[in-house]
Structures are given as C-alpha cells and as structure tokens.
Design a protein around this motif. Sequence first.
Motif, PDB file in Angstrom:
ATOM      1  N   UNK A  22       0.842  -1.206   0.000  1.00 18.78           N
ATOM      2  CA  UNK A  22       0.000   0.000   0.000  1.00 18.78           C
ATOM      3  C   UNK A  22       0.875   1.253   0.000  1.00 18.78           C
ATOM      4  N   UNK A  23       1.990   1.203   0.733  1.00 25.78           N
ATOM      5  CA  UNK A  23       2.929   2.338   0.755  1.00 25.78           C
ATOM      6  C   UNK A  23       3.533   2.539  -0.629  1.00 25.78           C
ATOM      7  N   UNK A  24       4.001   1.439  -1.239  1.00 26.73           N
ATOM      8  CA  UNK A  24       4.597   1.548  -2.573  1.00 26.73           C
ATOM      9  C   UNK A  24       3.590   2.102  -3.582  1.00 26.73           C
ATOM     10  N   UNK A  25       2.305   1.745  -3.407  1.00 29.38           N
ATOM     11  CA  UNK A  25       1.286   2.251  -4.318  1.00 29.38           C
ATOM     12  C   UNK A  25       1.120   3.760  -4.195  1.00 29.38           C
ATOM     13  N   UNK A  26       1.185   4.301  -2.975  1.00 24.78           N
ATOM     14  CA  UNK A  26       1.090   5.761  -2.805  1.00 24.78           C
ATOM     15  C   UNK A  26       2.186   6.464  -3.589  1.00 24.78           C
ATOM     16  N   UNK A  27       3.406   5.959  -3.446  1.00 24.34           N
ATOM     17  CA  UNK A  27       4.541   6.593  -4.101  1.00 24.34           C
ATOM     18  C   UNK A  27       4.533   6.330  -5.604  1.00 24.34           C
ATOM     19  N   UNK A  28       4.012   5.185  -6.003  1.00 22.92           N
ATOM     20  CA  UNK A  28       3.895   4.874  -7.426  1.00 22.92           C
ATOM     21  C   UNK A  28       2.915   5.825  -8.113  1.00 22.92           C
ATOM     22  N   UNK A  29       1.775   6.071  -7.473  1.00 13.67           N
ATOM     23  CA  UNK A  29       0.780   6.982  -8.051  1.00 13.67           C
ATOM     24  C   UNK A  29       1.336   8.393  -8.173  1.00 13.67           C
ATOM     25  N   UNK A  30       2.003   8.858  -7.119  1.00 15.16           N
ATOM     26  CA  UNK A  30       2.498  10.231  -7.131  1.00 15.16           C
ATOM     27  C   UNK A  30       3.697  10.431  -8.041  1.00 15.16           C
ATOM     28  N   UNK A  31       4.486   9.393  -8.278  1.00 17.46           N
ATOM     29  CA  UNK A  31       5.646   9.573  -9.143  1.00 17.46           C
ATOM     30  C   UNK A  31       5.210   9.862 -10.573  1.00 17.46           C
ATOM     31  N   UNK A  32       4.036   9.360 -10.969  1.00 16.40           N
ATOM     32  CA  UNK A  32       3.515   9.652 -12.309  1.00 16.40           C
ATOM     33  C   UNK A  32       2.432  10.726 -12.279  1.00 16.40           C
ATOM     34  N   UNK A  33       2.199  11.322 -11.103  1.00 21.17           N
ATOM     35  CA  UNK A  33       1.275  12.443 -10.994  1.00 21.17           C
ATOM     36  C   UNK A  33      -0.192  12.084 -11.071  1.00 21.17           C
ATOM     37  N   UNK A  34      -0.545  10.859 -10.688  1.00 22.03           N
ATOM     38  CA  UNK A  34      -1.941  10.430 -10.691  1.00 22.03           C
ATOM     39  C   UNK A  34      -2.590  10.792  -9.353  1.00 22.03           C
ATOM     40  N   UNK A  35      -3.813  11.346  -9.348  1.00 21.24           N
ATOM     41  CA  UNK A  35      -4.441  11.799  -8.094  1.00 21.24           C
ATOM     42  C   UNK A  35      -5.042  10.675  -7.258  1.00 21.24           C
ATOM     43  N   UNK A  36      -4.227   9.702  -6.916  1.00 22.76           N
ATOM     44  CA  UNK A  36      -4.618   8.594  -6.049  1.00 22.76           C
ATOM     45  C   UNK A  36      -3.602   8.448  -4.925  1.00 22.76           C
TER      46      UNK A  36
END
Length: 416
Positions: A89-103
């Motif tokens: 779940x932590x990796x998903x937060x950073x994965x979404x933000x690294x590509x600028x997705x609002x999740x």
Amino acid sequence: MKSECLNPLTNAQKEIENACKLLKVSDSAYQILKEPIRFLEVSIPVRMDDGTIRIFKGYRAQHNDAVGPTKGGIRFHQDVNIDEVKALSIWMSFKCSVVGIPFGGAKGGVIVDPNTLSKSELERLSRGYIREIYSIVGPDKDIPAPDVNTNEQIMAWMMDEYSKLSGKNSPGIITGKPIICGGSLGRTQATGYGVALMAYEATKYLNLDIKNCTVSIQGFGNVGSYSALNLHKLGAKIIAVSDSKGGIYKEGGIDINALIEYVKENGSVAGFDDAEQITNDKIFELEADIFVPAALENQITTDIARSIKTKIICEGANGPTTPEADKILYERGIFVVPDILANAGGVTVSYFEWVQNLDNYYWTLEEVEDRQRMIMIEAFKKVYETSNDYKVDMRTGAYITSLNRIYKAMEMRGWV
C-alpha cells in the motif's frame, strides 16, 4: 556482518525515511507516512462445494489519501501477510504520485491458494471479500484492482457484488474489469508496456541503441510476457526468460510470440523446445544489456547484486531489490529503473479506466497508449533530473519526486 533485511514493510519505511531526510521535511511527515492510515482485517466465511463452511483471512490497507482516493490491487495467495499488504500500500502511494496520478495507495489480500478452489468457490470468496470491506471502499474512497492470482473475472464478480450492495451499477468501484463490464482497452498489457517504455528511455539516457540490446526476464506472467513482447517490438533481442518452473536461453533471440502461445498451452516456459533449458538461478548469471525482474519481492539480494551482468535493471515486480543490494548496484554503475516508476503503467491505465467509468465515455486503444506514454516518459524525465540534482540513485530520486507531491498535499490540508 549485519544481515540483509527482507521484510518489505521495514524496507518501504527505510525508503520513506531516507527521502524525508533528503527533502528536509518535518518528522511528522515520516510518522504519518510510515504506516497506513487505515488497516482492516476480516474473516470471510465461504460455503465450500461439499457444504462445509471455511473461514478465510483477508486484509485491506489504505496508506494515504492526501492526494486523492486510495487505489491498489487485491492478491489471492497463501503467503499473504500483514507486513506485505502494508508495504504494498505504501509503494502504491509513491507509485501513483511519481507519475502524478491523483490517487493514494492501497492494497488488499486474502490468504488462499486459489488453485485449490473450484470456480464456484472462488466466486463466493471474491464476493465475500467485497462484502466484508464494503464500508471502506467505493469510487470516491478506495478503488481495488487485480494483482497476484486475481484477474478480470474476479474483478467482474467483485464489481457486481458491490453494485448489489450499493443498489446501483458501480463500474467505477474497481478496475481491471472485462471490457464488456466497463474495462479499459490497454489495461491488460499496461504494466508490461510501461516496463518496456521505461527500459527504452533508460537506453536513450545511456546512449544505447535498443535494437542492439539483449534482454533477460525473470517471470513470465502478465507483466513479464508483455514486457518481452513490447521490448521485442522495439527491436531488442530477448535471450533468456525464466519462471517458477524453470528457464530458457537462446543467444540468437527467443521467438516471443511462439513462447507466449507455448505458455498458454503448458503453463510455463520450461520445456520450450526452441531454446536451451536453464535453471531459475541461471537467469542472474547471464550477460544481458537489460534485466527485467518481473516475479516477486527480494529477488536481487546482495550476492546477486555483486555478480549480475547487466547495464540496466527495469523492475517489473514490486520490491524485487533489497536496499542493501540497491547500494551495490549503484556503486557498480548499474542503472536501475525502480519499481514505483517502471511498473506504474498498470495504475496509470487503471486511473484511465476509472475516469472512463465516471464519465461513461470510453477511449480507443491508441488514445490510452498515447496518454500512458506521455505520462510515463515525463515521469522518467522528472525522476532522472531529481536523481541528478540530489546526486542519488533513480529509486531515491523517484521517492523524493513522489514525497514532494504527497507532502505538499498533506501540508495544504493542514496535516503537517
């Protein structure tokens, strides 16, 4: 000598802590980000085909929703555990933000070997899981997706169950659905397509010609197979592939289309007759320009990092490299495209699917792939620039890029 840490949650927390220190944000940011804001454990009663009731343990972690609703897959696996789900779940937060997705990030799992269930038992378990987590998910709360051992059929059952419970058709509750149930074109191949894109971008930054590059791939499921297919289309030569049952090698290049058909029929790359048979471990010893780990966590350890013969590692799996191994790879000058960037194609197109569901307007495959390519190439550029600015490896650069976005959202909301 200090032993190597293989706990995914501890490793994820180390990565966040390091990025917080480099970005010089307050300690309160790290305290908020080191654990999910919400974690649910459920017991799922399922009536088996023989009439007995069996209880399955399930989890859902929601890491951080400062940027937007949380998003993340659901895996069905006998080794699912709390620390793994929290880390993912932590990796998903950073994965979404690294590509600028609002999740923000989320993850779910059920402790089960789905191969031991009949189709009807699997359906009852899938529906039961959604019933148990119903109160904390939704199109504007938390949007699940497929992961290890889950697929579009399971997503369709879950979407249908949520729709029954909510009293309205709700395709936006879940992504990775069949096209006929509101799925997006390009979603199935999105992660592997993104891995190939990121490997290609790495070759350009290293002044390599992709058409002269050789590739070895660990894991030949959805991510590995589509990574291979798309790298092959770009002109690279796939010389080795392995999965849990064995591996194959061919110096002149493997016929990827033929291999994909073979795996559909046989369930593994092992035994493919137009290549030399090799062991699983041999994949790390072969010389190749690009290596794609697309299996499970903690595959590249310190021993492997010291001996692996490649110029680029493009991580298709989540957490395939330990922090200790990362340092060795960086010191050796091996260019690593980290998981939170390399395999962000899946969540990028999941975001597109969610948008299409909310608008009830659907895009062509060309539109999906063009938008994915634009987002991921821009993200690669940003991470590369950040890593150079801070004089750090690409993984740390990716975490700094993501943390900067998440921290600003938390700051504006008054959380820190």
